[in-house]
Design an enzyme around this catalytic site. Structure first.
Site, PDB file in Angstrom:
ATOM      1  N   SER A   3       0.853  -1.187   0.000  1.00  0.00           N
ATOM      2  CA  SER A   3       0.000   0.000   0.000  1.00  0.00           C
ATOM      3  C   SER A   3       0.887   1.234   0.000  1.00  0.00           C
ATOM      4  CB  SER A   3      -0.904   0.013   1.237  1.00  0.00           C
ATOM      5  OG  SER A   3      -1.566   1.258   1.380  1.00  0.00           O
TER       6      SER A   3
ATOM      7  N   TYR B 264      -1.657   0.123  10.738  1.00  0.00           N
ATOM      8  CA  TYR B 264      -1.858  -0.377   9.372  1.00  0.00           C
ATOM      9  C   TYR B 264      -0.624  -0.090   8.529  1.00  0.00           C
ATOM     10  CZ  TYR B 264      -3.753  -0.844   4.647  1.00  0.00           C
ATOM     11  OH  TYR B 264      -3.951  -1.202   3.334  1.00  0.00           O
TER      12      TYR B 264
END
Length: 231
Positions: A142, A155
């Site tokens: 990501s 995250y």
């Protein structure tokens, strides 16, 4: 021309979103696709849709946080198709990630799937790839693995870890015939991001096309890192 004809690919997190799009694109390129995710019914529906288009698909319900289930996924794929050529580590959790909120269970779920699940998948599929001196590992990270916001701490940590695993594997697997690609998507229009409405989003197919690009390069080309962001 179907560049992946005769190849077999496992895609995790394939019941919806990016994973389902990757499975469709790889199948369109000729690959036999093995779809893995926890939710059995939507997984089977995705596989049926691919089969209805004339491609080959197998659904294997799998919890990527459970090592034994991941090992069974790879074993079943190899028994069904002979070998696994491509493994796409796409399954992921994006939950409450602020350290100050103290939501430990959310952190544990993200670590279990986003980090340990990736390692379980690599561990299960890599020995046979090394024996055959060919294979391709694709890890979906990501842009949160490049940049940390005040709401993404844990995250982002898991996605930094995915990038670190990818970069380390590139070095460990040099000259073995096994390739590694890390793909870092920006915001994608998927169920994981449906609560975010104030940003431009990519389509899941945009990430799927990046996967196909990486895995259809000549054997001597290793696309190590792709970052895909919305304009």
């Amino acid at each position: 021309m179907k560049k992946l004809l005769g190849k077999t690919a496992i895609i995790t997190g394939a019941s919806s979103g990016i994973g389902a799009a990757i499975a469709r694109e790889l199948a369109s390129a000729g690959a036999n696709v093995v779809l893995a995710a926890r939710r059995a019914q939507p997984l089977i529906e995705q596989a049926d849709e691919i089969k209805a288009s004339g491609s080959v698909a197998l659904a294997v319900p799998t919890n990527m946080a459970v090592k034994e289930e991941v090992e069974q996924l790879v074993k079943q794929a190899a028994e069904h198709f002979g070998h696994v050529d491509i493994f796409v580590n796409n399954a992921g959790q994006m939950l409450s990630a602020q350290v100050t909120k103290g939501e430990v269970e959310d952190w544990e779920r993200m670590i279990d799937v986003n980090v340990k699940g990736v390692l379980y998948g690599i561990n299960a599929v890599l020995p046979a790839m090394l024996t055959r001196s060919e294979g391709h590992l694709v890890n979906i990270a990501s842009v949160s693995g490049h940049e940390v916001t005040k709401t993404s701490t844990v995250y982002s940590a898991t996605k930094f870890a995915v990038r670190a695993i990818s970069q380390g594997l590139e070095k460990e697997l040099a000259r073995t015939g096994v390739r590694v690609t890390n793909i870092s998507p920006g915001m994608v229009d998927t169920p994981l991001s449906n609560t975010i409405t104030d940003r431009q989003k990519l389509a899941a197919e945009d990430i799927a096309k990046a996967v196909v690009y990486a895995v259809t390069q000549p054997d001597y080309v290793n696309v190590n890192e792709i970052t895909v962001r919305p304009v």
